[in-house]
Design an enzyme around this catalytic site. Structure first.
Site, PDB file in Angstrom:
ATOM      1  N   CYS A  80      12.597  -6.791 -16.083  1.00  0.00           N
ATOM      2  CA  CYS A  80      13.887  -6.577 -16.749  1.00  0.00           C
ATOM      3  C   CYS A  80      14.832  -7.751 -16.433  1.00  0.00           C
ATOM      4  O   CYS A  80      14.593  -8.865 -16.870  1.00  0.00           O
ATOM      5  CB  CYS A  80      14.449  -5.216 -16.329  1.00  0.00           C
ATOM      6  SG  CYS A  80      15.661  -4.591 -17.499  1.00  0.00           S
ATOM      7  N   HIS A 172       9.683  -1.817 -17.290  1.00  0.00           N
ATOM      8  CA  HIS A 172       9.557  -1.469 -15.871  1.00  0.00           C
ATOM      9  C   HIS A 172       8.155  -0.923 -15.593  1.00  0.00           C
ATOM     10  O   HIS A 172       7.916   0.267 -15.787  1.00  0.00           O
ATOM     11  CB  HIS A 172      10.604  -0.418 -15.487  1.00  0.00           C
ATOM     12  CG  HIS A 172      11.997  -0.954 -15.502  1.00  0.00           C
ATOM     13  ND1 HIS A 172      12.589  -1.521 -14.399  1.00  0.00           N
ATOM     14  CD2 HIS A 172      12.905  -1.042 -16.496  1.00  0.00           C
ATOM     15  CE1 HIS A 172      13.806  -1.928 -14.709  1.00  0.00           C
ATOM     16  NE2 HIS A 172      14.030  -1.648 -15.978  1.00  0.00           N
ATOM     17  N   GLU A 174       7.003  -0.352 -12.790  1.00  0.00           N
ATOM     18  CA  GLU A 174       7.067   0.452 -11.574  1.00  0.00           C
ATOM     19  C   GLU A 174       7.374   1.913 -11.854  1.00  0.00           C
ATOM     20  O   GLU A 174       7.173   2.756 -10.981  1.00  0.00           O
ATOM     21  CB  GLU A 174       8.092  -0.130 -10.591  1.00  0.00           C
ATOM     22  CG  GLU A 174       9.564   0.011 -10.981  1.00  0.00           C
ATOM     23  CD  GLU A 174      10.074  -1.068 -11.935  1.00  0.00           C
ATOM     24  OE1 GLU A 174       9.267  -1.633 -12.697  1.00  0.00           O
ATOM     25  OE2 GLU A 174      11.294  -1.329 -11.932  1.00  0.00           O
ATOM     26  N   SER A 226      17.960  23.249   3.983  1.00  0.00           N
ATOM     27  CA  SER A 226      18.248  24.018   2.764  1.00  0.00           C
ATOM     28  C   SER A 226      17.107  24.953   2.383  1.00  0.00           C
ATOM     29  O   SER A 226      17.285  25.883   1.616  1.00  0.00           O
ATOM     30  CB  SER A 226      18.485  23.055   1.608  1.00  0.00           C
ATOM     31  OG  SER A 226      17.261  22.398   1.299  1.00  0.00           O
ATOM     32  N   GLY A 227      15.898  24.634   2.908  1.00  0.00           N
ATOM     33  CA  GLY A 227      14.732  25.408   2.498  1.00  0.00           C
ATOM     34  C   GLY A 227      13.928  24.673   1.441  1.00  0.00           C
ATOM     35  O   GLY A 227      12.852  25.114   1.038  1.00  0.00           O
ATOM     36  N   GLY A 228      14.433  23.532   0.981  1.00  0.00           N
ATOM     37  CA  GLY A 228      13.679  22.718   0.030  1.00  0.00           C
ATOM     38  C   GLY A 228      12.583  21.948   0.754  1.00  0.00           C
ATOM     39  O   GLY A 228      12.522  21.949   1.992  1.00  0.00           O
ATOM     40  N   VAL A 229      11.726  21.277  -0.027  1.00  0.00           N
ATOM     41  CA  VAL A 229      10.577  20.613   0.594  1.00  0.00           C
ATOM     42  C   VAL A 229      11.015  19.493   1.540  1.00  0.00           C
ATOM     43  O   VAL A 229      10.418  19.307   2.606  1.00  0.00           O
ATOM     44  CB  VAL A 229       9.566  20.116  -0.479  1.00  0.00           C
ATOM     45  CG1 VAL A 229      10.183  19.175  -1.465  1.00  0.00           C
ATOM     46  CG2 VAL A 229       8.366  19.469   0.175  1.00  0.00           C
ATOM     47  N   ASP A 230      12.098  18.767   1.190  1.00  0.00           N
ATOM     48  CA  ASP A 230      12.479  17.618   2.022  1.00  0.00           C
ATOM     49  C   ASP A 230      12.897  18.059   3.427  1.00  0.00           C
ATOM     50  O   ASP A 230      12.396  17.535   4.430  1.00  0.00           O
ATOM     51  CB  ASP A 230      13.645  16.839   1.387  1.00  0.00           C
ATOM     52  CG  ASP A 230      13.346  16.424  -0.039  1.00  0.00           C
ATOM     53  OD1 ASP A 230      12.149  16.327  -0.376  1.00  0.00           O
ATOM     54  OD2 ASP A 230      14.292  16.217  -0.814  1.00  0.00           O
ATOM     55  N   SER A 231      13.815  19.037   3.491  1.00  0.00           N
ATOM     56  CA  SER A 231      14.286  19.412   4.832  1.00  0.00           C
ATOM     57  C   SER A 231      13.186  20.158   5.585  1.00  0.00           C
ATOM     58  O   SER A 231      13.144  20.117   6.825  1.00  0.00           O
ATOM     59  CB  SER A 231      15.584  20.223   4.770  1.00  0.00           C
ATOM     60  OG  SER A 231      15.451  21.341   3.952  1.00  0.00           O
ATOM     61  N   THR A 232      12.272  20.796   4.872  1.00  0.00           N
ATOM     62  CA  THR A 232      11.185  21.504   5.557  1.00  0.00           C
ATOM     63  C   THR A 232      10.196  20.505   6.171  1.00  0.00           C
ATOM     64  O   THR A 232       9.755  20.666   7.326  1.00  0.00           O
ATOM     65  CB  THR A 232      10.480  22.463   4.575  1.00  0.00           C
ATOM     66  OG1 THR A 232      11.480  23.282   3.975  1.00  0.00           O
ATOM     67  CG2 THR A 232       9.454  23.327   5.270  1.00  0.00           C
TER      68      THR A 232
END
Ligand code: XMP
Length: 606
Positions: A80, A172, A174, A226-232
C-alpha cells in the site's frame, strides 16, 4: 543475528504488526523497526517490508524516513503506502485517486517467483486513496485489478524490479482476505530473501512464563478478568508463572454484560481451577452513573475505561492488595486501534487503553502477557494450555460490552447532510432495484487506516446476499460520507426515519440484552455459532414511520484477527425466527442485518 530475519518498517498502518505475525508463521523471525531508525539497524536483516500508513504518499506525507535503505543490497517489498513509496523513489508517479475498498480480483501478468504456486487471478484486499499511476524505468507491472464495475482496470496492483530486488503490492497480503497472501509473503521471505525457517513458536509458553516472572519480580498480580478468552488465557499464564497465591482475579459486573453472563463466568473460573483468589463486584450503578448523558462514542468509551480503573482501585484497597500490579488480557488490536503505535490513527479507544491506564503502563504498574498477540494466536495458546474448546472458541465480547452496541444521540442529527447524499446514493443503489435511505445517525468505521464517523445506508427490497454485498461495495465507493450499509429485514420499506434523543439507560440495556440473547440462542439452535466469528447486536434510537424507538441491527461477521471482517449471511429460517422474536420486543420498530466489511466499517458500531 541467530536467525535469518525480516525488518518490518511500521508506518502506522493498521496492519503493520500483522505483517510480522504472518512472517513468523513461516518460522522466520520478523521485527518491527521505526521509519527513522538508523541505517545500521537495517543491515542485519535479509529483507525489508514497508507497511501501509494513514499518510498520503501522493502528498509527500511522512516522507522523511531513512531513505538509505534503498541503497542496501537487501530485497525490499512494500504494501500500500510502502508500495507507493518504492514506486516514487525509483521514478514512478503516485496520484491521489484510484481508490479501492475490499476484495478485488488481481490478474497476474506473468509467472514470477512472488506468485509461485498461485493462479492467474488472485483475490486481494484493497484499502487505499492513492495509487501508482506510472512506474519507473527499471520496473514492470506484475499484476492489475478489475473491480466489479464494468471491468475498469486499475494498473500497478503489483510491481517489481528483479534487477533492483524491489517490489510493491497495492493490496494487503497480510490480511486474511487476500486469499493467498500467506503464500506471497512466504515467496518473498524464503525465495527472494533466502531466509531459512529456523524460528519456532514451540517454546512460546516458556518464553511468556519467563517474561512474566522477569517483569513481576517478587510482586503479585491483580487481574481484571472478564471471562473472555483473552483474560482467561492470561490467568492461566499468570497462574503458571506465579503460582496461585500471587494471583488475585477480579470479575466486575459492569451492568453492560450479556444476559446471565457474570454467574456463568464465575462458575467457569471455579471449573478451571482459578477460584483461589477470585473476587467479584457488582458495579452496574457506578458505570451507569459514569455514562450519564454521554452520547459520543469516544466519551462513552472513556467513561467505561475510567470506571474500570476506579472499581479496580477501590477493590484492591478493600482487599489490602494495592501494591499488586494490574494484570490485563490486552491483545494487539486493542493497542493498534487505540492509535497505540507512533503513527497509527485512533480508530477507537479500547477500554484497557484509556489514558489513565497508559499512565500506569508508563510507570511499570501493568502486566499484559498477550499484548503482542492476535485472537487467533491467543486461541492457539489457550488450546495448548488445555483450556476447554468451548471457552477458547467463545465469541469475543468487547470490554465496554453492550455500552458500545447501544447507540446514543442528542436528537440533533443533521438531516440536511443526509439529504445531500441522496442523489449519489440513488445513482449507486438504483441499478440493484433496491430502495435506499440514509439513516440520520453515525457509526465508527476505518478507511485507509483512518477513523471515520459517518452515516449508514439502509437498503430495502429483495436481493440475494452477494448482490447486496456488491451493492454496498458500490455505495462505499461512490457515495462519500457512508461507511456502513444494512439490509432491512422488517416487512416494509421505511418512508420516514427520525433520530430520537437517547442515552444509556437501564431500560434500553435490558432491551438490548434480550435481543442479543435471542440472537445468540438462534446461532446455537441453528448450529452456526462457531462458524460466525462474532455477532454484535446493536440498537439505534430511531423512530420509523412515526412508530417505535429502536432499530435493531444484527452484525454477524467472519474474521480471524478482527483487523478485517466480512459480513456473514444468516440462514433464512433463522432470520424469519428472529424477525418474529425481536420485532415483538417492546419499542423495537425495525430489524436489519449489517452488510459492511471492515474496512470501511468496524465490527462494533462504536
Ligand atoms: P472493531 O469494532 O474495532 O473491533 O472492529 C475489533 C474487535 O475488538 C473488540 N473490541 C474491544 N475489545 N475492549 C476490548 O477488549 C474494547 O474496548 C473493545 N472495542 C472493540 C470488538 O468486539 C472486536 O472483536
Amino acid at each position: 543475528m541467530k536467525h535469518d530475519a525480516i525488518a518490518v518498517i511500521d508506518f502506522g498502518g493498521q496492519y503493520a504488526h500483522l505483517i510480522t505475525t504472518k512472517v513468523r508463521r513461516h518460522r522466520v523471525l520478523a521485527e518491527i523497526l521505526q521509519p527513522e531508525d538508523p541505517i545500521e539497524k537495517f543491515t542485519q536483516y535479509k529483507g525489508i517490508i514497508i507497511s501501509g500508513s494513514p499518510a498520503l504518499s501522493s502528498h509527500g506525507e511522512d516522507s522523511s524516513y531513512t531513505k538509505e535503505i534503498y541503497d542496501l543490497d537487501i530485497p525490499i517489498l512494500g504494501f500500500c503506502f510502502g508500495h507507493q513509496e518504492i514506486a516514487k523513489h525509483y521514478g514512478g508517479k503516485v496520484v491521489h485517486g484510484g481508490l479501492e475498498w475490499g476484495r478485488a480480483d488481481m490478474h497476474i501478468v506473468r509467472d514470477h517467483p512472488l506468485f509461485r504456486g498461485l493462479g492467474k487471478v488472485e483475490t486481494v484486499w484493497m484499502s487505499h486513496f492513492d495509487s501508482v499511476a506510472e512506474i519507473g524505468p527499471d520496473f514492470e507491472e506484475l499484476g492489475y485489478t478489475l473491480l466489479g464495475d464494468a471491468g475498469k482496470v486499475h494498473h500497478n496492483a503489483a510491481i517489481g524490479s528483479d534487477k533492483l530486488k524491489r517490489y510493491g503490492f497495492q493490496y494487503h497480503p497480510e490480511v486474511d482476505d487476500t486469499i493467498h497472501g500467506d503464500e506471497m509473503i512466504a515467496n518473498f521471505v524464503k525465495d527472494i530473501c533466502g531466509c531459512k525457517d529456523s524460528w519456532t513458536m514451540d517454546n512460546y509458553i516458556d518464553e511468556k512464563v519467563n517474561a512474566i516472572r522477569r517483569q513481576v519480580g517478587d510482586q503479585s498480580v491483580f487481574l481484571l478478568a472478564s471471562g473472555g478468552v483473552d483474560s482467561t488465557v492470561a490467568a492461566k499464564l499468570f497462574g503458571m508463572a506465579l503460582g496461585p497465591d500471587r494471583l488475585h482475579m477480579l470479575h466486575v459486573d459492569n451492568g453492560l454484560m450479556r444476559k446471565d453472563e457474570s454467574a456463568g463466568v464465575l462458575r467457569m473460573y471455579e471449573d478451571l481451577g482459578l477460584g483461589n483468589n477470585l473476587h467479584f463486584v457488582s458495579a452496574a450503578d457506578a458505570f451507569l452513573e459514569a455514562l450519564g448523558m454521554e452520547v459520543e462514542p469516544e466519551k462513552k468509551r472513556a467513561a467505561i475505561g475510567n470506571t474500570f480503573v476506579e472499581v479496580f482501585e477501590r477493590e484492591a484497597k478493600k482487599l489490602g492488595i494495592e501494591d499488586h500490579l494490574l494484570g490485563q488480557g490486552t491483545i494487539y488490536p486493542d493497542t493498534i486501534e487505540t492509535g497505540g503505535t507512533k503513527r497509527a490513527d485512533t480508530i477507537k479507544t479500547h477500554h484497557n487503553r484509556v489514558p489513565i491506564i497508559e499512565k500506569m503502563i508508563a510507570s511499570g504498574k501493568v502486566v499484559e502477557p498477550l499484548a503482542d498477540l492476535y485472537k487467533v494466536e491467543v486461541r492457539e495458546l489457550g488450546e495448548k494450555l488445555g483450556i476447554p474448546h468451548d471457552i477458547v472458541w467463545r465469541h469475543p465480547f468487547p470490554g465496554p460490552g453492550l455500552g458500545v452496541r447501544l447507540l446514543c444521540s442528542d436528537g440533533n442529527e443533521d438531516q440536511n447532510a443526509c439529504d445531500a447524499l441522496v442523489p449519489d446514493l440513488q445513482a449507486a443503489a438504483g441499478q440493484y432495484g433496491l430502495d435506499a435511505i440514509v439513516l440520520p445517525i453515525k457509526s465508527v468505521g476505518v478507511k485507509a487506516d483512518l477513523r471515520s464517523y459517518e452515516h449508514p445506508v439502509m437498503f430495502s427490497g429483495a436481493a440475494d446476499w452477494n448482490k447486496l454485498v456488491e451493492a454496498s461495495g458500490k455505495v462505499f465507493k461512490e457515495v462519500a460520507g457512508i461507511n456502513r450499509c444494512i439490509w432491512n429485514l422488517s416487512p416494509n420499506a421505511p418512508r420516514s426515519v427520525r433520530t430520537l434523543r437517547a442515552t444509556i439507560t437501564q431500560e434500553r440495556l435490558d432491551l438490548l440484552r434480550e435481543a442479543d440473547h435471542l440472537m445468540m440462542e438462534g446461532l446455537k439452535r441453528h448450529g452456526i455459532y462457531q462458524d460466525i466469528w462474532q455477532c454484535p447486536t446493536v440498537l439505534v434510537p430511531l423512530e420509523i414511520d412515526g412508530e417505535g424507538k429502536e432499530l435493531c441491527i444484527l452484525r454477524p461477521i467472519y474474521s480471524e484477527r478482527a483487523m478485517t471482517a466480512a459480513a456473514a449471511p444468516l440462514p433464512t429460517a433463522l432470520i424469519d425466527e428472529l424477525r418474529d422474536q425481536i420485532l415483538s420486543l417492546p419499542g423495537i420498530c425495525g430489524l436489519a442485518i449489517d452488510l459492511t466489511s471492515k474496512p470501511p466499517g468496524t465490527i462494533e458500531w462504536e
